[in-house]
Design an enzyme around this catalytic site. Structure first.
Site, mmCIF file in Angstrom:
data_model
loop_
_atom_site.group_PDB
_atom_site.id
_atom_site.type_symbol
_atom_site.label_atom_id
_atom_site.label_comp_id
_atom_site.label_asym_id
_atom_site.label_seq_id
_atom_site.Cartn_x
_atom_site.Cartn_y
_atom_site.Cartn_z
ATOM 1 N N LYS A 22 0.836 -1.207 0.000
ATOM 2 C CA LYS A 22 0.000 0.000 0.000
ATOM 3 C C LYS A 22 0.871 1.257 0.000
ATOM 4 C CE LYS A 22 -1.901 1.548 4.166
ATOM 5 N NZ LYS A 22 -1.627 2.952 4.397
ATOM 6 N N ASN A 23 1.866 1.273 0.895
ATOM 7 C CA ASN A 23 2.639 2.498 1.071
ATOM 8 C C ASN A 23 3.604 2.780 -0.085
ATOM 9 O OD1 ASN A 23 1.227 2.699 3.393
ATOM 10 N ND2 ASN A 23 2.955 2.360 4.782
ATOM 11 N N CYS A 116 -5.779 7.408 9.713
ATOM 12 C CA CYS A 116 -5.933 6.793 11.029
ATOM 13 C C CYS A 116 -5.648 7.811 12.124
ATOM 14 C CB CYS A 116 -4.964 5.615 11.168
ATOM 15 S SG CYS A 116 -5.543 4.144 10.335
ATOM 16 N N ARG A 121 -0.061 13.943 13.768
ATOM 17 C CA ARG A 121 0.222 13.807 12.337
ATOM 18 C C ARG A 121 0.228 15.159 11.604
ATOM 19 N NH1 ARG A 121 -2.196 8.376 9.857
ATOM 20 N NH2 ARG A 121 -0.117 8.245 9.005
ATOM 21 N N ASP A 305 4.252 0.397 12.323
ATOM 22 C CA ASP A 305 3.044 -0.308 11.856
ATOM 23 C C ASP A 305 2.978 -1.739 12.374
ATOM 24 O OD1 ASP A 305 2.226 1.932 10.571
ATOM 25 O OD2 ASP A 305 2.755 1.278 8.555
ATOM 26 N N ARG A 399 -8.642 -0.763 4.604
ATOM 27 C CA ARG A 399 -7.790 0.270 3.996
ATOM 28 C C ARG A 399 -6.399 -0.267 3.705
ATOM 29 N NH1 ARG A 399 -7.192 5.129 7.403
ATOM 30 N NH2 ARG A 399 -5.642 5.381 5.788
HETATM 31 C C1 UD1 Z 1 3.940 6.634 6.713
HETATM 32 C C2 UD1 Z 1 3.181 5.352 6.463
HETATM 33 C C3 UD1 Z 1 2.665 4.781 7.767
HETATM 34 C C4 UD1 Z 1 3.816 4.615 8.763
HETATM 35 C C5 UD1 Z 1 4.607 5.919 8.903
HETATM 36 C C6 UD1 Z 1 5.865 5.760 9.735
HETATM 37 C C7 UD1 Z 1 2.236 5.707 4.263
HETATM 38 C C8 UD1 Z 1 1.024 5.900 3.450
HETATM 39 N N1 UD1 Z 1 2.060 5.650 5.605
HETATM 40 O O1 UD1 Z 1 3.029 7.556 7.297
HETATM 41 O O2 UD1 Z 1 2.077 3.515 7.481
HETATM 42 O O3 UD1 Z 1 3.268 4.290 10.023
HETATM 43 O O4 UD1 Z 1 5.022 6.381 7.597
HETATM 44 O O5 UD1 Z 1 6.688 4.787 9.202
HETATM 45 O O6 UD1 Z 1 3.337 5.563 3.748
HETATM 46 N N2 UD1 Z 1 5.865 14.440 11.101
HETATM 47 C C9 UD1 Z 1 5.961 15.777 11.432
HETATM 48 N N3 UD1 Z 1 5.678 16.704 10.462
HETATM 49 C C10 UD1 Z 1 5.316 16.335 9.194
HETATM 50 C C11 UD1 Z 1 5.234 14.973 8.870
HETATM 51 C C12 UD1 Z 1 5.516 14.042 9.844
HETATM 52 O O7 UD1 Z 1 6.277 16.133 12.568
HETATM 53 O O8 UD1 Z 1 5.094 17.233 8.372
HETATM 54 C C13 UD1 Z 1 6.148 13.420 12.137
HETATM 55 C C14 UD1 Z 1 4.913 12.570 12.476
HETATM 56 O O9 UD1 Z 1 4.070 13.214 13.414
HETATM 57 C C15 UD1 Z 1 5.533 11.312 13.011
HETATM 58 C C16 UD1 Z 1 6.825 11.201 12.174
HETATM 59 O O10 UD1 Z 1 7.064 12.473 11.624
HETATM 60 O O11 UD1 Z 1 5.883 11.478 14.352
HETATM 61 C C17 UD1 Z 1 6.765 10.170 11.072
HETATM 62 O O12 UD1 Z 1 5.615 10.372 10.291
HETATM 63 P P1 UD1 Z 1 5.622 10.097 8.718
HETATM 64 O O13 UD1 Z 1 6.823 9.303 8.362
HETATM 65 O O14 UD1 Z 1 5.370 11.362 8.007
HETATM 66 O O15 UD1 Z 1 4.342 9.169 8.566
HETATM 67 P P2 UD1 Z 1 3.382 9.107 7.326
HETATM 68 O O16 UD1 Z 1 4.108 9.468 6.085
HETATM 69 O O17 UD1 Z 1 2.117 9.805 7.668
#
Ligand code: UD1
Length: 419
Positions: A22-23, A116, A121, A305, A399
């Site tokens: 998915k990711n 989720c 986030r 995850d 999902r």
């Molecule tokens: C992706 C994955 C999700 C996985 C996560 C961490 C997808 C679709 N989802 O989610 O399954 O659990 O990576 O491996 O690929 N953060 C900030 N600011 C931002 C963005 C992120 O502070 O602008 C922080 C988040 O709050 C979190 C950390 O960075 O603490 C990691 O999040 P991130 O890697 O961005 O997760 P996703 O991309 O949402």
């Protein structure tokens, strides 16, 4: 509302094939906005988030056909630059269309993404990076409107190695003017697959899989044919289904080197694992052993995850396990539900540390999933528990898992999805 009805106690034994990730599929589908012509994406999972991405592509003017696991997309110009709220709210990855539309059309409108409920986030890293490349993003309280008269390569340091921000900035950078450097970029295997897909479309992306990614902007991207990498978390979830039921399961179409942080911990629990180039066999011990301290980290660390599935499995391990969630602030809803099944889990440090006192067996109960991986964890616990478990789920599990109940049934699980 979905309902998974599970009669626990049967062993998971047999062979399963793992589908595409998915990711990895989500950013690759968003990247098609940047291309011109036809692309064929193989091994695309049939899950709700992919359906939403396809609906977004259609709204933007692309023609799509999804047959089996092959997605064909034809892009003859993009006719809209907004993402309808109803689609944006359905999944977090809708935010990736921000980078893609800014890159292609220099314009985008999108509301805050859904997804989720596992913590704050924020998307500040996405927005700062896009601004550094020259985009001006205004938020009217409901919708973010982005515009970029010129989109220029930039040097961008990411405070966190965010997967989504790394992908969004790669999307914006491939058609920007000049070179973009992302430092402290995410190193997940899905980023490598994504870069591979972009490069096959004519992009110039180097360094994916390391913490410095360099993108040299090009004028155009063409269509491509790409096969999505195996899903690491689906791989881990099925391995856990055998680990939790004293089972013996072989998974084909997997990439063992991408799931080392998962298999290493399964080995620590006493599982036997045989590895071949594209398959994994897990034979579970009679009683799994506790893991004294497990921490979720960015790749190549143990993935967040898989935190919930491991909490479920360790609930019946011998001894006390401690799992520390370091990526997301509130990814603990499954603990209280597992406790309804007889688990002895206490939460500490603002619900980021799970102390799991293993006991021989859980019992069935009616429980509710609060998010995708938490839902999978409750299903796994139900497979190992005595009696009947009903997991009510607001569609989270669908999902991320393609045919979870049918697949588990085919290897001996007594699980039915009622809708
Ligand atoms: C992706 C994955 C999700 C996985 C996560 C961490 C997808 C679709 N989802 O989610 O399954 O659990 O990576 O491996 O690929 N953060 C900030 N600011 C931002 C963005 C992120 O502070 O602008 C922080 C988040 O709050 C979190 C950390 O960075 O603490 C990691 O999040 P991130 O890697 O961005 O997760 P996703 O991309 O949402």
């Amino acid at each position: 509302m979905h309902k998974y009805r599970i009669r626990g106690g049967t062993r998971i034994r047999g062979v399963l094939n793992v589908g595409g990730g998915k990711n990895a599929a989500l950013p690759i589908i968003a990247a098609l906005v940047l291309s011109e012509g036809e692309s064929v994406i193989h091994n695309c999972p049939r899950i709700a988030d992919i359906e939403v991405s396809i609906e977004i592509l259609r709204h933007l003017g692309c023609r799509t056909d999804f047959a089996g696991n092959t997605l064909t997309v034809n892009v003859q110009g993009i006719t809209a630059t907004d993402i309808p709220d109803v689609l944006a709210k359905k999944m977090r990855s809708s935010i990736l269309f921000m980078g893609a539309l800014l890159g292609k059309c220099r314009e985008v409108s999108i509301c805050s993404p859904g997804g989720c409920n596992i913590g704050l986030r924020p998307i500040d890293l996405h927005l700062h990076g896009l601004s550094a490349m020259g985009a001006v993003i205004e938020d009217d309280g409901v919708t973010m409107h982005g515009k970029a008269d010129t989109l220029k390569g930039a040097f961008i340091y990411l405070r966190e190695a965010s997967v989504g921000a790394t992908e969004n900035l790669m999307l914006a950078a491939v058609l920007a003017e000049g070179e973009t450097t992302l430092t402290n970029a995410a190193r997940e295997p899905e980023i490598v697959d994504f870069a591979k897909a972009l490069n096959s479309m004519g992009a110039i992306v180097r360094g994916a899989g390391t913490s410095t990614i360099r993108i040299t902007g090009v004028k155009k991207l063409h269509g491509t044919t790409h096969r999505i990498m195996p899903d690491r978390i689906v791989t881990g979830t099925y391995l856990m289904s055998a680990a939790i039921t004293c089972g013996d399961l072989t998974l084909n179409h997997v990439n063992p080197s991408d799931v080392k942080a998962i298999t290493a911990n399964l080995l620590a629990m006493g599982c036997r694992i045989d590895e071949k180039p594209a398959s994994l066999r897990l034979r579970a011990p009679r009683v799994p052993m506790a893991i004294p301290h497990l921490i979720t980290e960015a790749h190549p660390g143990f993935p967040t995850d898989m935190q919930a599935p491991f909490v479920a499995a360790l609930a019946t391990a011998k001894g006390v396990s401690v799992i520390e969630e370091r990526i997301f602030e509130s990814r603990a809803a499954h603990a209280a539900e597992l406790n309804k099944m007889g688990a002895r889990i206490t939460l500490a440090s603002d619900e980021r540390v799970f102390v799991i006192n293993g006991r021989p067996r859980l019992h069935g109960a009616v429980v509710e999933s609060g998010d995708l991986r938490g839902g999978a964890a409750l299903i796994l616990a139900g497979l190992g528990a005595e009696g009947e478990t009903v997991v009510t789920d607001k569609g989270y599990v669908a999902r991320g898992y393609d045919g979870l109940a049918e697949n588990l049934r085919s290897v001996g699980g007594e699980i039915w999805l009622e809708q």
